[in-house]
Design a protein around this motif. Structure first.
Motif, PDB file in Angstrom:
ATOM      1  N   SER A 141     -93.422  43.664 -81.153  1.00 22.70           N
ATOM      2  CA  SER A 141     -93.571  42.407 -81.883  1.00 22.70           C
ATOM      3  C   SER A 141     -94.364  42.619 -83.168  1.00 22.70           C
ATOM      4  O   SER A 141     -94.014  42.073 -84.215  1.00 22.70           O
ATOM      5  N   ILE A 142     -95.420  43.405 -83.060  1.00 26.70           N
ATOM      6  CA  ILE A 142     -96.233  43.673 -84.256  1.00 26.70           C
ATOM      7  C   ILE A 142     -95.431  44.474 -85.267  1.00 26.70           C
ATOM      8  O   ILE A 142     -95.451  44.183 -86.473  1.00 26.70           O
ATOM      9  N   LYS A 143     -94.681  45.478 -84.800  1.00 27.64           N
ATOM     10  CA  LYS A 143     -93.870  46.284 -85.712  1.00 27.64           C
ATOM     11  C   LYS A 143     -92.803  45.415 -86.373  1.00 27.64           C
ATOM     12  O   LYS A 143     -92.523  45.556 -87.570  1.00 27.64           O
ATOM     13  N   ASP A 144     -92.203  44.496 -85.618  1.00 28.21           N
ATOM     14  CA  ASP A 144     -91.205  43.595 -86.191  1.00 28.21           C
ATOM     15  C   ASP A 144     -91.817  42.675 -87.240  1.00 28.21           C
ATOM     16  O   ASP A 144     -91.225  42.415 -88.280  1.00 28.21           O
ATOM     17  N   ALA A 145     -93.015  42.183 -86.946  1.00 28.29           N
ATOM     18  CA  ALA A 145     -93.687  41.282 -87.893  1.00 28.29           C
ATOM     19  C   ALA A 145     -94.017  42.009 -89.193  1.00 28.29           C
ATOM     20  O   ALA A 145     -93.873  41.449 -90.278  1.00 28.29           O
ATOM     21  N   PHE A 146     -94.428  43.257 -89.118  1.00 25.80           N
ATOM     22  CA  PHE A 146     -94.747  44.013 -90.321  1.00 25.80           C
ATOM     23  C   PHE A 146     -93.483  44.517 -91.005  1.00 25.80           C
ATOM     24  O   PHE A 146     -93.468  44.777 -92.189  1.00 25.80           O
ATOM     25  N   GLY A 147     -92.410  44.668 -90.237  1.00 19.19           N
ATOM     26  CA  GLY A 147     -91.181  45.191 -90.794  1.00 19.19           C
ATOM     27  C   GLY A 147     -90.457  44.170 -91.665  1.00 19.19           C
ATOM     28  O   GLY A 147     -89.689  44.517 -92.534  1.00 19.19           O
ATOM     29  N   LYS A 148     -90.727  42.886 -91.439  1.00 14.95           N
ATOM     30  CA  LYS A 148     -90.027  41.831 -92.194  1.00 14.95           C
ATOM     31  C   LYS A 148     -90.691  41.525 -93.486  1.00 14.95           C
ATOM     32  O   LYS A 148     -91.663  41.760 -93.933  1.00 14.95           O
TER      33      LYS A 148
END
Length: 148
Positions: A141-148
């Protein structure tokens, strides 16, 4: 005369307390200002975003390794508990007459202990898996949030 003496002492104590408070506040403001004046220590946020993906992968790998070690430890502990139950039942068997109440009770207790050790081990391993999965979901979830 005594009230005048106490009033003077109280006035002196108040003055010292006010002076101490003023000095502490002055030190706090000076100290706080020193942190804000040095802006060269602030990290570049873009660099942390690049590193966050690698850090997330490392966290997930570490969680998987730790979960594997925890599961091995849990299984070893369960095996030791079961072995101790078997040893105790064997000692009771050797020290009592064949078919006695104590021997039957020791065997029943050993079976119950072994059964509960298996159940506790399975329950604990499931909790380890759930924790590992929660960590992995959080990192994703954290990686997805930073990836966007």
């Amino acid at each position: 005369m005594k009230s005048n003496y106490f009033t003077k002492q109280l006035s002196t104590v108040k003055r010292w307390m006010a002076t101490t408070l003023f000095c502490m506040l002055a030190i706090a403001f000076v100290w706080q200002g020193a942190f804000f004046s040095n802006t060269s220590a602030i990290a570049d946020p873009a660099a942390s975003l690049i590193a966050s993906k690698d850090a997330g992968d490392k966290v997930q790998d570490k969680a998987s390794e730790d979960a594997g070690r925890a599961k091995n430890f849990i299984q070893e502990t369960a095996d030791k508990v079961k072995q101790a139950a078997r040893d105790n039942a064997s000692k009771v068997d050797q020290s009592t007459e064949s078919g006695s109440f104590a021997e039957r009770k020791a065997k029943r207790d050993a079976a119950t202990i072994q059964k509960r050790a298996n159940e506790d081990s399975a329950r604990t391993q499931k909790a380890v898996d759930n924790t590992k999965n929660a960590v992995e979901r959080t990192v994703d979830s954290i990686k997805d949030a930073f990836g966007k």
